[in-house]
Write a protein that holds these residues in place. Structure first.
Motif, PDB file in Angstrom:
ATOM      1  N   GLY A  31      10.166   3.319   9.972  1.00  0.00           N
ATOM      2  CA  GLY A  31       8.972   3.114  10.783  1.00  0.00           C
ATOM      3  C   GLY A  31       7.889   2.483   9.924  1.00  0.00           C
ATOM      4  O   GLY A  31       7.946   2.513   8.695  1.00  0.00           O
ATOM      5  N   PRO A  32       6.884   1.906  10.575  1.00  0.00           N
ATOM      6  CA  PRO A  32       5.857   1.151   9.843  1.00  0.00           C
ATOM      7  C   PRO A  32       5.107   1.944   8.774  1.00  0.00           C
ATOM      8  O   PRO A  32       4.926   1.467   7.657  1.00  0.00           O
ATOM      9  CB  PRO A  32       4.899   0.678  10.930  1.00  0.00           C
ATOM     10  CG  PRO A  32       5.663   0.755  12.199  1.00  0.00           C
ATOM     11  CD  PRO A  32       6.682   1.834  12.017  1.00  0.00           C
ATOM     12  N   GLU A  33       4.685   3.145   9.096  1.00  0.00           N
ATOM     13  CA  GLU A  33       3.878   3.911   8.141  1.00  0.00           C
ATOM     14  C   GLU A  33       4.684   4.334   6.919  1.00  0.00           C
ATOM     15  O   GLU A  33       4.233   4.193   5.775  1.00  0.00           O
ATOM     16  CB  GLU A  33       3.256   5.126   8.822  1.00  0.00           C
ATOM     17  CG  GLU A  33       2.169   4.757   9.820  1.00  0.00           C
ATOM     18  CD  GLU A  33       1.641   5.961  10.571  1.00  0.00           C
ATOM     19  OE1 GLU A  33       1.916   7.115  10.158  1.00  0.00           O
ATOM     20  OE2 GLU A  33       0.942   5.736  11.577  1.00  0.00           O
ATOM     21  N   ARG A  34       5.892   4.857   7.146  1.00  0.00           N
ATOM     22  CA  ARG A  34       6.707   5.292   6.008  1.00  0.00           C
ATOM     23  C   ARG A  34       7.229   4.101   5.214  1.00  0.00           C
ATOM     24  O   ARG A  34       7.355   4.182   3.988  1.00  0.00           O
ATOM     25  CB  ARG A  34       7.843   6.195   6.487  1.00  0.00           C
ATOM     26  CG  ARG A  34       7.299   7.552   6.942  1.00  0.00           C
ATOM     27  CD  ARG A  34       8.383   8.539   7.245  1.00  0.00           C
ATOM     28  NE  ARG A  34       9.165   8.064   8.385  1.00  0.00           N
ATOM     29  CZ  ARG A  34      10.300   8.584   8.787  1.00  0.00           C
ATOM     30  NH1 ARG A  34      10.820   9.620   8.150  1.00  0.00           N
ATOM     31  NH2 ARG A  34      10.941   8.115   9.834  1.00  0.00           N
ATOM     32  N   ALA A  35       7.504   2.988   5.886  1.00  0.00           N
ATOM     33  CA  ALA A  35       7.938   1.787   5.164  1.00  0.00           C
ATOM     34  C   ALA A  35       6.825   1.293   4.251  1.00  0.00           C
ATOM     35  O   ALA A  35       7.073   0.925   3.088  1.00  0.00           O
ATOM     36  CB  ALA A  35       8.355   0.700   6.145  1.00  0.00           C
ATOM     37  N   GLU A  36       5.602   1.299   4.746  1.00  0.00           N
ATOM     38  CA  GLU A  36       4.453   0.893   3.921  1.00  0.00           C
ATOM     39  C   GLU A  36       4.277   1.845   2.749  1.00  0.00           C
ATOM     40  O   GLU A  36       4.013   1.416   1.624  1.00  0.00           O
ATOM     41  CB  GLU A  36       3.180   0.855   4.774  1.00  0.00           C
ATOM     42  CG  GLU A  36       1.955   0.406   4.016  1.00  0.00           C
ATOM     43  CD  GLU A  36       2.048  -1.018   3.510  1.00  0.00           C
ATOM     44  OE1 GLU A  36       1.510  -1.282   2.403  1.00  0.00           O
ATOM     45  OE2 GLU A  36       2.642  -1.867   4.182  1.00  0.00           O
ATOM     46  N   ARG A  37       4.462   3.119   2.984  1.00  0.00           N
ATOM     47  CA  ARG A  37       4.337   4.109   1.900  1.00  0.00           C
ATOM     48  C   ARG A  37       5.415   3.886   0.844  1.00  0.00           C
ATOM     49  O   ARG A  37       5.124   3.914  -0.355  1.00  0.00           O
ATOM     50  CB  ARG A  37       4.438   5.523   2.479  1.00  0.00           C
ATOM     51  CG  ARG A  37       4.460   6.617   1.446  1.00  0.00           C
ATOM     52  CD  ARG A  37       3.095   6.849   0.849  1.00  0.00           C
ATOM     53  NE  ARG A  37       3.156   8.000  -0.034  1.00  0.00           N
ATOM     54  CZ  ARG A  37       2.614   8.034  -1.234  1.00  0.00           C
ATOM     55  NH1 ARG A  37       1.931   7.013  -1.692  1.00  0.00           N
ATOM     56  NH2 ARG A  37       2.729   9.101  -1.979  1.00  0.00           N
ATOM     57  N   LEU A  38       6.652   3.671   1.257  1.00  0.00           N
ATOM     58  CA  LEU A  38       7.729   3.410   0.301  1.00  0.00           C
ATOM     59  C   LEU A  38       7.433   2.153  -0.511  1.00  0.00           C
ATOM     60  O   LEU A  38       7.584   2.149  -1.734  1.00  0.00           O
ATOM     61  CB  LEU A  38       9.069   3.281   1.022  1.00  0.00           C
ATOM     62  CG  LEU A  38      10.266   2.944   0.124  1.00  0.00           C
ATOM     63  CD1 LEU A  38      10.460   3.999  -0.966  1.00  0.00           C
ATOM     64  CD2 LEU A  38      11.523   2.779   0.963  1.00  0.00           C
ATOM     65  N   ALA A  39       6.999   1.099   0.162  1.00  0.00           N
ATOM     66  CA  ALA A  39       6.679  -0.142  -0.544  1.00  0.00           C
ATOM     67  C   ALA A  39       5.582   0.091  -1.577  1.00  0.00           C
ATOM     68  O   ALA A  39       5.664  -0.418  -2.703  1.00  0.00           O
ATOM     69  CB  ALA A  39       6.265  -1.222   0.454  1.00  0.00           C
ATOM     70  N   SER A  40       4.581   0.860  -1.226  1.00  0.00           N
ATOM     71  CA  SER A  40       3.489   1.116  -2.177  1.00  0.00           C
ATOM     72  C   SER A  40       3.968   1.960  -3.356  1.00  0.00           C
ATOM     73  O   SER A  40       3.480   1.791  -4.474  1.00  0.00           O
ATOM     74  CB  SER A  40       2.297   1.769  -1.478  1.00  0.00           C
ATOM     75  OG  SER A  40       2.598   3.091  -1.102  1.00  0.00           O
ATOM     76  N   LEU A  41       4.909   2.858  -3.136  1.00  0.00           N
ATOM     77  CA  LEU A  41       5.445   3.675  -4.226  1.00  0.00           C
ATOM     78  C   LEU A  41       6.354   2.863  -5.149  1.00  0.00           C
ATOM     79  O   LEU A  41       6.379   3.082  -6.360  1.00  0.00           O
ATOM     80  CB  LEU A  41       6.220   4.870  -3.666  1.00  0.00           C
ATOM     81  CG  LEU A  41       5.389   5.941  -2.969  1.00  0.00           C
ATOM     82  CD1 LEU A  41       6.298   6.942  -2.268  1.00  0.00           C
ATOM     83  CD2 LEU A  41       4.479   6.639  -3.965  1.00  0.00           C
ATOM     84  N   VAL A  42       7.100   1.941  -4.591  1.00  0.00           N
ATOM     85  CA  VAL A  42       8.053   1.146  -5.363  1.00  0.00           C
ATOM     86  C   VAL A  42       7.366   0.000  -6.111  1.00  0.00           C
ATOM     87  O   VAL A  42       7.840  -0.431  -7.159  1.00  0.00           O
ATOM     88  CB  VAL A  42       9.170   0.604  -4.433  1.00  0.00           C
ATOM     89  CG1 VAL A  42      10.055  -0.391  -5.142  1.00  0.00           C
ATOM     90  CG2 VAL A  42       9.999   1.765  -3.905  1.00  0.00           C
ATOM     91  N   HIS A  43       6.254  -0.474  -5.617  1.00  0.00           N
ATOM     92  CA  HIS A  43       5.578  -1.637  -6.208  1.00  0.00           C
ATOM     93  C   HIS A  43       5.322  -1.495  -7.705  1.00  0.00           C
ATOM     94  O   HIS A  43       5.629  -2.412  -8.466  1.00  0.00           O
ATOM     95  CB  HIS A  43       4.289  -1.954  -5.462  1.00  0.00           C
ATOM     96  CG  HIS A  43       3.648  -3.206  -5.953  1.00  0.00           C
ATOM     97  ND1 HIS A  43       2.679  -3.196  -6.927  1.00  0.00           N
ATOM     98  CD2 HIS A  43       3.865  -4.507  -5.637  1.00  0.00           C
ATOM     99  CE1 HIS A  43       2.313  -4.443  -7.182  1.00  0.00           C
ATOM    100  NE2 HIS A  43       3.011  -5.248  -6.409  1.00  0.00           N
ATOM    101  N   PRO A  44       4.775  -0.368  -8.194  1.00  0.00           N
ATOM    102  CA  PRO A  44       4.558  -0.261  -9.646  1.00  0.00           C
ATOM    103  C   PRO A  44       5.855  -0.334 -10.454  1.00  0.00           C
ATOM    104  O   PRO A  44       5.877  -0.904 -11.541  1.00  0.00           O
ATOM    105  CB  PRO A  44       3.890   1.106  -9.810  1.00  0.00           C
ATOM    106  CG  PRO A  44       3.294   1.402  -8.480  1.00  0.00           C
ATOM    107  CD  PRO A  44       4.215   0.769  -7.471  1.00  0.00           C
ATOM    108  N   LEU A  45       6.917   0.227  -9.915  1.00  0.00           N
ATOM    109  CA  LEU A  45       8.210   0.157 -10.597  1.00  0.00           C
ATOM    110  C   LEU A  45       8.696  -1.284 -10.672  1.00  0.00           C
ATOM    111  O   LEU A  45       9.122  -1.763 -11.724  1.00  0.00           O
ATOM    112  CB  LEU A  45       9.241   1.033  -9.884  1.00  0.00           C
ATOM    113  CG  LEU A  45      10.657   0.969 -10.426  1.00  0.00           C
ATOM    114  CD1 LEU A  45      10.715   1.458 -11.870  1.00  0.00           C
ATOM    115  CD2 LEU A  45      11.585   1.784  -9.547  1.00  0.00           C
ATOM    116  N   LEU A  46       8.631  -1.993  -9.556  1.00  0.00           N
ATOM    117  CA  LEU A  46       9.031  -3.399  -9.541  1.00  0.00           C
ATOM    118  C   LEU A  46       8.184  -4.215 -10.508  1.00  0.00           C
ATOM    119  O   LEU A  46       8.712  -5.027 -11.271  1.00  0.00           O
ATOM    120  CB  LEU A  46       8.907  -3.977  -8.128  1.00  0.00           C
ATOM    121  CG  LEU A  46       9.179  -5.473  -7.999  1.00  0.00           C
ATOM    122  CD1 LEU A  46      10.588  -5.824  -8.427  1.00  0.00           C
ATOM    123  CD2 LEU A  46       8.903  -5.935  -6.579  1.00  0.00           C
ATOM    124  N   ALA A  47       6.891  -3.994 -10.504  1.00  0.00           N
ATOM    125  CA  ALA A  47       6.003  -4.719 -11.410  1.00  0.00           C
ATOM    126  C   ALA A  47       6.384  -4.464 -12.864  1.00  0.00           C
ATOM    127  O   ALA A  47       6.420  -5.385 -13.675  1.00  0.00           O
ATOM    128  CB  ALA A  47       4.547  -4.330 -11.149  1.00  0.00           C
TER     129      ALA A  47
END
Length: 110
Positions: free
Chosen positions: A70-86
């Motif tokens: 869903g949109p909210e949890r997908a956005e939350r996952l993306a925000s959590l993963v972003h620092p790792l990807l960076a």
């Protein structure tokens, strides 16, 4: 191989995949037999259409887990993963230019 054939990325971008020259040549031969590459190793119309179909299916399959969240949890996952990807990109563990011919990765550091 089919990405290189359609010109989506230079052949040199695939060096890290571990293919030998013989394996690369054999793959090109199989694509030519299917009518996906011409004699010069360039994509035919059939090859471009086939590659497009693969990409559409891949995109659709990859989107399903995000939809399931869903949109909210997908956005939350993306925000959590972003620092790792960076961090992975900054460390040079992944190339900034995709070997798949996708645009260069843009990372905004917070």
């Amino acid at each position: 191989m089919s990405f290189a054939g359609i010109g989506a990325a230079p052949t040199a971008n695939f060096g890290g995949r571990g293919w030998t020259a013989e394996e690369w040549s054999a793959a090109a031969g199989r694509l030519a037999e299917r009518g996906w590459l011409d004699a010069e190793g360039n994509a035919t119309e059939r090859g471009r259409q086939g590659r497009d179909a693969i990409e559409r299916l891949t995109d659709e399959l990859a989107a399903e887990p995000w939809r399931a969240l869903g949109p909210e949890r997908a956005e939350r996952l993306a925000s959590l993963v972003h620092p790792l990807l960076a961090a992975v990109l900054e460390a040079g563990m992944l190339p900034m230019q995709s070997t798949l011919g996708i645009a260069a990765v843009q990372v905004a550091y917070a």
